[in-house]
Write a protein that holds these residues in place. Structure first.
Motif, PDB file in Angstrom:
ATOM      1  N   VAL A  31       7.109   2.186  -7.584  1.00 30.81           N
ATOM      2  CA  VAL A  31       5.866   1.467  -7.316  1.00 30.81           C
ATOM      3  C   VAL A  31       4.905   1.674  -8.477  1.00 30.81           C
ATOM      4  O   VAL A  31       4.702   2.805  -8.930  1.00 30.81           O
ATOM      5  CB  VAL A  31       5.208   1.956  -6.004  1.00 30.81           C
ATOM      6  CG1 VAL A  31       3.904   1.220  -5.735  1.00 30.81           C
ATOM      7  CG2 VAL A  31       6.156   1.804  -4.827  1.00 30.81           C
ATOM      8  N   MET A  83       6.564   5.638   2.974  1.00 31.06           N
ATOM      9  CA  MET A  83       5.162   5.762   2.575  1.00 31.06           C
ATOM     10  C   MET A  83       4.611   4.448   2.019  1.00 31.06           C
ATOM     11  O   MET A  83       3.459   4.378   1.621  1.00 31.06           O
ATOM     12  CB  MET A  83       5.014   6.863   1.518  1.00 31.06           C
ATOM     13  CG  MET A  83       5.503   8.243   1.969  1.00 31.06           C
ATOM     14  SD  MET A  83       4.523   8.933   3.296  1.00 31.06           S
ATOM     15  CE  MET A  83       3.174   9.603   2.371  1.00 31.06           C
ATOM     16  N   VAL A  84       5.452   3.413   1.975  1.00 31.72           N
ATOM     17  CA  VAL A  84       5.058   2.136   1.366  1.00 31.72           C
ATOM     18  C   VAL A  84       5.073   1.053   2.437  1.00 31.72           C
ATOM     19  O   VAL A  84       6.020   0.947   3.214  1.00 31.72           O
ATOM     20  CB  VAL A  84       6.034   1.770   0.218  1.00 31.72           C
ATOM     21  CG1 VAL A  84       5.687   0.429  -0.372  1.00 31.72           C
ATOM     22  CG2 VAL A  84       6.025   2.847  -0.851  1.00 31.72           C
ATOM     23  N   THR A 103       0.870  -1.175   0.000  1.00 40.78           N
ATOM     24  CA  THR A 103       0.000   0.000   0.000  1.00 40.78           C
ATOM     25  C   THR A 103       0.906   1.223   0.000  1.00 40.78           C
ATOM     26  O   THR A 103       1.983   1.210   0.605  1.00 40.78           O
ATOM     27  CB  THR A 103      -0.927   0.058   1.222  1.00 40.78           C
ATOM     28  OG1 THR A 103      -0.143   0.041   2.413  1.00 40.78           O
ATOM     29  CG2 THR A 103      -1.911  -1.088   1.217  1.00 40.78           C
ATOM     30  N   VAL A 104       0.457   2.263  -0.671  1.00 38.21           N
ATOM     31  CA  VAL A 104       1.192   3.526  -0.720  1.00 38.21           C
ATOM     32  C   VAL A 104       0.301   4.598  -0.116  1.00 38.21           C
ATOM     33  O   VAL A 104      -0.853   4.752  -0.522  1.00 38.21           O
ATOM     34  CB  VAL A 104       1.552   3.897  -2.178  1.00 38.21           C
ATOM     35  CG1 VAL A 104       2.244   5.255  -2.227  1.00 38.21           C
ATOM     36  CG2 VAL A 104       2.425   2.832  -2.813  1.00 38.21           C
ATOM     37  N   VAL A 118       8.363   6.716  -4.853  1.00 37.53           N
ATOM     38  CA  VAL A 118       7.787   7.000  -3.541  1.00 37.53           C
ATOM     39  C   VAL A 118       8.840   6.793  -2.463  1.00 37.53           C
ATOM     40  O   VAL A 118       9.658   5.876  -2.543  1.00 37.53           O
ATOM     41  CB  VAL A 118       6.590   6.041  -3.288  1.00 37.53           C
ATOM     42  CG1 VAL A 118       5.909   6.360  -1.984  1.00 37.53           C
ATOM     43  CG2 VAL A 118       5.609   6.085  -4.437  1.00 37.53           C
ATOM     44  N   GLN A 169      -1.406   9.458   6.153  1.00 36.26           N
ATOM     45  CA  GLN A 169      -1.518   8.046   5.773  1.00 36.26           C
ATOM     46  C   GLN A 169      -2.929   7.518   6.006  1.00 36.26           C
ATOM     47  O   GLN A 169      -3.131   6.394   6.458  1.00 36.26           O
ATOM     48  CB  GLN A 169      -0.464   7.203   6.497  1.00 36.26           C
ATOM     49  CG  GLN A 169       0.948   7.612   6.120  1.00 36.26           C
ATOM     50  CD  GLN A 169       1.994   6.613   6.537  1.00 36.26           C
ATOM     51  OE1 GLN A 169       1.712   5.446   6.768  1.00 36.26           O
ATOM     52  NE2 GLN A 169       3.234   7.066   6.594  1.00 36.26           N
ATOM     53  N   ILE A 204       5.743  -3.095  -5.889  1.00 35.77           N
ATOM     54  CA  ILE A 204       7.106  -2.587  -5.981  1.00 35.77           C
ATOM     55  C   ILE A 204       7.738  -3.155  -7.251  1.00 35.77           C
ATOM     56  O   ILE A 204       7.701  -4.360  -7.480  1.00 35.77           O
ATOM     57  CB  ILE A 204       7.941  -2.984  -4.746  1.00 35.77           C
ATOM     58  CG1 ILE A 204       7.393  -2.293  -3.503  1.00 35.77           C
ATOM     59  CG2 ILE A 204       9.417  -2.634  -4.952  1.00 35.77           C
ATOM     60  CD1 ILE A 204       8.083  -2.697  -2.216  1.00 35.77           C
ATOM     61  N   LYS A 217      10.342   5.360   0.781  1.00 37.29           N
ATOM     62  CA  LYS A 217      10.123   4.035   1.363  1.00 37.29           C
ATOM     63  C   LYS A 217       9.185   4.070   2.561  1.00 37.29           C
ATOM     64  O   LYS A 217       8.422   3.140   2.785  1.00 37.29           O
ATOM     65  CB  LYS A 217      11.460   3.407   1.780  1.00 37.29           C
ATOM     66  CG  LYS A 217      12.295   2.946   0.634  1.00 37.29           C
ATOM     67  CD  LYS A 217      13.572   2.270   1.119  1.00 37.29           C
ATOM     68  CE  LYS A 217      14.405   1.832  -0.060  1.00 37.29           C
ATOM     69  NZ  LYS A 217      15.615   1.143   0.353  1.00 37.29           N
TER      70      LYS A 217
END
Length: 187
Positions: A143, A162-163, A112-113, A158, A119, A127, A160
């Motif tokens: 991503v 945030m993933v 998920t991003v 993005v 968030q 990825i 990292k």
């Protein structure tokens, strides 16, 4: 007819529609694709053209796997990559197909991003590259975020942080995204 009977009739009709339409369209699409593939090699026996294509593709894959014949395939690709417009088309298609079926599959890590700093808005993606130092973007990853009900998507670089990994396999994650969240989760 009473109002109750009409409602019941419509309910049964829509339930039937919900079963018949996806099934019929799936069969029809598969039939059209198989018929088109079979028609690529004009023979009068239905299915023989498709069988010839499958055998030839398998045979080429077999030849490309040998260390003796592999250099010929690599040389062919090298020359193909030197042709300006062909280079873009060929390498893009090859990379896309390789992302799904090659030795270096790319859509196998669902995540998920976060789309906002809180968030609270997330999008499911995959990825495709974990190190973007070559682009001068340390701490970023690549991503792919597919669209729902479509065969397209967006590619994002993005941070990292945030993933986040998803606890599901990539097939279910792709079903979940493409269906707009309707399918892909086990009931």
């Amino acid at each position: 007819m009473s109002n109750f009977t009409v409602k019941r009739f419509l309910t049964y009709f829509f339930r039937g529609l919900l079963f018949v339409v996806p099934f019929a369209l799936t069969i029809y699409i598969i039939y059209v694709i198989l018929q088109w593939l079979d028609g690529l090699i004009p023979v009068n026996i239905p299915g023989l053209g498709l069988l010839i294509i499958i055998v030839n593709i398998t045979f080429l894959g077999y030849l490309a796997s040998f260390f003796i014949t592999r250099p010929f395939f690599e040389l062919f690709e090298k020359y193909l990559a030197k042709i300006p417009l062909v280079n873009i088309i060929y390498t893009s298609i090859k990379d896309l197909i390789g992302a799904f079926v090659g030795d270096h599959k790319k859509f196998n890590v669902p995540v998920t991003v976060a789309l906002n700093s809180e968030q609270t808005v997330l999008k499911v993606g995959f990825i495709t590259r974990e190190d973007l130092n070559a682009l001068g973007l340390p701490g970023f990853i690549s991503v792919y975020l597919p669209h729902s009900y479509n065969f397209s998507g967006n590619h994002f670089l993005v941070k990292k942080e945030m993933v986040h990994p998803l606890p599901m396999n990539s097939t279910d994650a792709m079903k979940f995204v493409v269906s707009g969240g309707v399918s892909g989760l086990e009931e």
